[in-house]
Write a protein that holds these residues in place. Structure first.
Motif, PDB file in Angstrom:
ATOM      1  N   THR A 102       0.831  -1.204   0.000  1.00 38.63           N
ATOM      2  CA  THR A 102       0.000   0.000   0.000  1.00 38.63           C
ATOM      3  C   THR A 102       0.862   1.249   0.000  1.00 38.63           C
ATOM      4  OG1 THR A 102      -1.780  -1.178   1.128  1.00 38.63           O
ATOM      5  CG2 THR A 102      -1.842   1.235   1.215  1.00 38.63           C
ATOM      6  N   SER A 103       1.920   1.272   0.803  1.00 38.70           N
ATOM      7  CA  SER A 103       2.778   2.462   0.837  1.00 38.70           C
ATOM      8  C   SER A 103       3.457   2.686  -0.513  1.00 38.70           C
ATOM      9  CB  SER A 103       3.795   2.378   1.978  1.00 38.70           C
ATOM     10  OG  SER A 103       4.665   1.289   1.797  1.00 38.70           O
ATOM     11  N   THR A 104       3.827   1.615  -1.190  1.00 36.09           N
ATOM     12  CA  THR A 104       4.418   1.739  -2.528  1.00 36.09           C
ATOM     13  C   THR A 104       3.400   2.324  -3.503  1.00 36.09           C
ATOM     14  OG1 THR A 104       5.923  -0.093  -2.126  1.00 36.09           O
ATOM     15  CG2 THR A 104       5.478   0.453  -4.437  1.00 36.09           C
ATOM     16  N   ASN A 105       2.166   1.841  -3.453  1.00 31.34           N
ATOM     17  CA  ASN A 105       1.114   2.383  -4.325  1.00 31.34           C
ATOM     18  C   ASN A 105       0.849   3.856  -4.026  1.00 31.34           C
ATOM     19  OD1 ASN A 105       0.552   0.076  -5.854  1.00 31.34           O
ATOM     20  ND2 ASN A 105      -0.846  -0.712  -4.302  1.00 31.34           N
ATOM     21  N   LEU A 106       0.850   4.227  -2.769  1.00 26.37           N
ATOM     22  CA  LEU A 106       0.610   5.619  -2.395  1.00 26.37           C
ATOM     23  C   LEU A 106       1.683   6.542  -2.963  1.00 26.37           C
ATOM     24  CD1 LEU A 106      -0.486   5.063   1.305  1.00 26.37           C
ATOM     25  CD2 LEU A 106      -1.921   6.012  -0.520  1.00 26.37           C
ATOM     26  N   ILE A 107       2.938   6.155  -2.830  1.00 22.94           N
ATOM     27  CA  ILE A 107       4.037   6.981  -3.350  1.00 22.94           C
ATOM     28  C   ILE A 107       3.995   7.029  -4.876  1.00 22.94           C
ATOM     29  CG2 ILE A 107       6.564   7.151  -3.560  1.00 22.94           C
ATOM     30  CD1 ILE A 107       5.431   8.135  -0.854  1.00 22.94           C
ATOM     31  N   THR A 108       3.694   5.905  -5.512  1.00 19.75           N
ATOM     32  CA  THR A 108       3.585   5.877  -6.979  1.00 19.75           C
ATOM     33  C   THR A 108       2.513   6.842  -7.459  1.00 19.75           C
ATOM     34  OG1 THR A 108       4.346   3.584  -7.077  1.00 19.75           O
ATOM     35  CG2 THR A 108       3.080   4.393  -8.970  1.00 19.75           C
ATOM     36  N   VAL A 109       1.360   6.820  -6.816  1.00 18.51           N
ATOM     37  CA  VAL A 109       0.269   7.716  -7.194  1.00 18.51           C
ATOM     38  C   VAL A 109       0.634   9.167  -6.898  1.00 18.51           C
ATOM     39  CG1 VAL A 109      -2.097   8.389  -6.579  1.00 18.51           C
ATOM     40  CG2 VAL A 109      -1.566   6.001  -7.107  1.00 18.51           C
ATOM     41  N   ALA A 110       1.219   9.425  -5.745  1.00 16.71           N
ATOM     42  CA  ALA A 110       1.608  10.800  -5.392  1.00 16.71           C
ATOM     43  C   ALA A 110       2.578  11.370  -6.424  1.00 16.71           C
ATOM     44  CB  ALA A 110       2.234  10.824  -4.000  1.00 16.71           C
ATOM     45  N   ARG A 111       3.526  10.561  -6.861  1.00 14.31           N
ATOM     46  CA  ARG A 111       4.491  11.021  -7.867  1.00 14.31           C
ATOM     47  C   ARG A 111       3.839  11.213  -9.223  1.00 14.31           C
ATOM     48  NH1 ARG A 111       9.589   7.239  -5.848  1.00 14.31           N
ATOM     49  NH2 ARG A 111      10.082   8.550  -4.032  1.00 14.31           N
ATOM     50  N   ALA A 112       2.930  10.335  -9.586  1.00 13.13           N
ATOM     51  CA  ALA A 112       2.242  10.450 -10.877  1.00 13.13           C
ATOM     52  C   ALA A 112       1.421  11.733 -10.952  1.00 13.13           C
ATOM     53  CB  ALA A 112       1.352   9.227 -11.108  1.00 13.13           C
ATOM     54  N   LEU A 113       0.804  12.106  -9.847  1.00 17.92           N
ATOM     55  CA  LEU A 113      -0.051  13.297  -9.848  1.00 17.92           C
ATOM     56  C   LEU A 113       0.732  14.572 -10.153  1.00 17.92           C
ATOM     57  CD1 LEU A 113      -2.458  12.540  -6.874  1.00 17.92           C
ATOM     58  CD2 LEU A 113      -2.990  12.500  -9.325  1.00 17.92           C
ATOM     59  N   ARG A 114       2.031  14.565  -9.926  1.00 19.18           N
ATOM     60  CA  ARG A 114       2.856  15.740 -10.252  1.00 19.18           C
ATOM     61  C   ARG A 114       2.854  16.017 -11.750  1.00 19.18           C
ATOM     62  NH1 ARG A 114       8.120  13.684  -7.021  1.00 19.18           N
ATOM     63  NH2 ARG A 114       7.148  13.589  -4.977  1.00 19.18           N
ATOM     64  N   ASP A 115       2.747  14.947 -12.547  1.00 22.16           N
ATOM     65  CA  ASP A 115       2.886  15.071 -13.993  1.00 22.16           C
ATOM     66  C   ASP A 115       1.579  14.920 -14.760  1.00 22.16           C
ATOM     67  OD1 ASP A 115       5.751  15.405 -14.050  1.00 22.16           O
ATOM     68  OD2 ASP A 115       5.888  13.307 -13.450  1.00 22.16           O
ATOM     69  N   LEU A 116       0.484  14.713 -14.070  1.00 25.33           N
ATOM     70  CA  LEU A 116      -0.808  14.465 -14.726  1.00 25.33           C
ATOM     71  C   LEU A 116      -1.856  15.451 -14.208  1.00 25.33           C
ATOM     72  CD1 LEU A 116      -0.741  10.564 -14.411  1.00 25.33           C
ATOM     73  CD2 LEU A 116      -0.175  11.923 -16.449  1.00 25.33           C
ATOM     74  N   PRO A 117      -1.847  16.675 -14.721  1.00 23.47           N
ATOM     75  CA  PRO A 117      -2.746  17.702 -14.169  1.00 23.47           C
ATOM     76  C   PRO A 117      -4.236  17.394 -14.334  1.00 23.47           C
ATOM     77  CG  PRO A 117      -1.592  18.537 -16.101  1.00 23.47           C
ATOM     78  CD  PRO A 117      -0.972  17.215 -15.763  1.00 23.47           C
ATOM     79  N   ALA A 118      -4.645  16.812 -15.437  1.00 29.86           N
ATOM     80  CA  ALA A 118      -6.071  16.506 -15.616  1.00 29.86           C
ATOM     81  C   ALA A 118      -6.507  15.404 -14.657  1.00 29.86           C
ATOM     82  CB  ALA A 118      -6.352  16.101 -17.065  1.00 29.86           C
ATOM     83  N   THR A 119      -5.654  14.415 -14.490  1.00 31.28           N
ATOM     84  CA  THR A 119      -5.949  13.347 -13.544  1.00 31.28           C
ATOM     85  C   THR A 119      -5.986  13.903 -12.125  1.00 31.28           C
ATOM     86  OG1 THR A 119      -5.002  11.666 -14.991  1.00 31.28           O
ATOM     87  CG2 THR A 119      -5.103  11.139 -12.643  1.00 31.28           C
ATOM     88  N   ARG A 120      -5.030  14.772 -11.796  1.00 31.57           N
ATOM     89  CA  ARG A 120      -5.003  15.397 -10.471  1.00 31.57           C
ATOM     90  C   ARG A 120      -6.283  16.186 -10.220  1.00 31.57           C
ATOM     91  NH1 ARG A 120      -0.257  17.766 -10.694  1.00 31.57           N
ATOM     92  NH2 ARG A 120      -1.068  19.600 -11.733  1.00 31.57           N
ATOM     93  N   ALA A 121      -6.729  16.945 -11.202  1.00 32.02           N
ATOM     94  CA  ALA A 121      -7.945  17.749 -11.045  1.00 32.02           C
ATOM     95  C   ALA A 121      -9.171  16.855 -10.845  1.00 32.02           C
ATOM     96  CB  ALA A 121      -8.142  18.659 -12.255  1.00 32.02           C
ATOM     97  N   PHE A 130      -8.734   6.885  -6.086  1.00 28.93           N
ATOM     98  CA  PHE A 130      -7.333   6.491  -5.971  1.00 28.93           C
ATOM     99  C   PHE A 130      -7.033   5.334  -6.914  1.00 28.93           C
ATOM    100  CE2 PHE A 130      -4.143   3.670  -4.187  1.00 28.93           C
ATOM    101  CZ  PHE A 130      -3.078   4.537  -3.986  1.00 28.93           C
ATOM    102  N   ASP A 131      -7.934   4.358  -6.989  1.00 28.09           N
ATOM    103  CA  ASP A 131      -7.706   3.203  -7.848  1.00 28.09           C
ATOM    104  C   ASP A 131      -7.658   3.593  -9.324  1.00 28.09           C
ATOM    105  OD1 ASP A 131      -7.469   1.354  -5.782  1.00 28.09           O
ATOM    106  OD2 ASP A 131      -9.638   1.067  -5.682  1.00 28.09           O
TER     107      ASP A 131
END
Length: 180
Positions: A102-121, A130-131
């Motif tokens: 779970t912690s690995t998935n959380l960090i992966t998602v947190a990092r991805a959101l930096r580069d995916l503005p539409a997904t972040r919004a 989250f899934d």
């Protein structure tokens, strides 16, 4: 071992309340709307109950997004190093009592959101979960950053009406094509 100053729950809550933030989900003190979820759901009409379930899920997703954005900034600043952890996932396991996958998935998602503005919004408004973001994140791998950024609005729109599993299939097919 010295702890990071200001990381205990009371200090975090106090600073969060003091930060304000209005309606901007990227602002440090932002919190999603707090719907009045019923304490006695058996008294609701069928329509009101269905609406409350949907609104509650949207609030959970928006709140999760806010926490993930905070986690992403914590990771970006490498604050886990100052607390003696060997990685952000190790810090999450220790400080937040979160298991390794779970912690690995959380960090992966947190990092991805930096580069995916539409997904972040879409995530911060509770439109996607989250899934869904976890299903979109692999698009960023293997040197596909620019391509993934261009596809981001498409992924975010699709995620709004697809299940996370369907989104994962779309992203998998897209990465196969992008890598060809």
């Amino acid at each position: 071992m010295d702890r990071l100053p200001g990381l205990d729950g009371a200090e975090l809550a106090e600073s969060s309340l003091a930060a304000g933030g209005g309606d901007d989900p990227t602002y440090p003190g932002w919190a999603p709307p707090n719907p009045r979820l019923p304490t006695e759901p058996e008294r609701l009409s069928d329509i009101d109950l269905a609406t409350a379930v949907i609104e509650g899920r949207t609030t959970v997703d928006a709140t999760t997004a806010r926490w993930i954005l905070l986690l992403g900034e914590f990771d970006r600043r490498s604050l886990w190093l100052a607390d003696g952890a060997v990685s952000p996932t190790a810090w999450l396991r220790r400080e937040c009592r979160i298991n390794a996958p779970t912690s690995t998935n959380l960090i992966t998602v947190a990092r991805a959101l930096r580069d995916l503005p539409a997904t972040r919004a879409a995530f911060t408004t509770g439109t996607i979960s989250f899934d869904h973001v976890r299903a979109i994140a692999p698009a960023l791998g293997d040197g596909r950053l620019d391509l993934a950024r261009r596809a981001d609005p498409i992924f975010a729109r699709a995620a709004a009406w697809m299940t996370p599993r369907q989104v994962a299939r779309v992203v998998s097919t897209w990465t196969d094509i992008a890598d060809a």
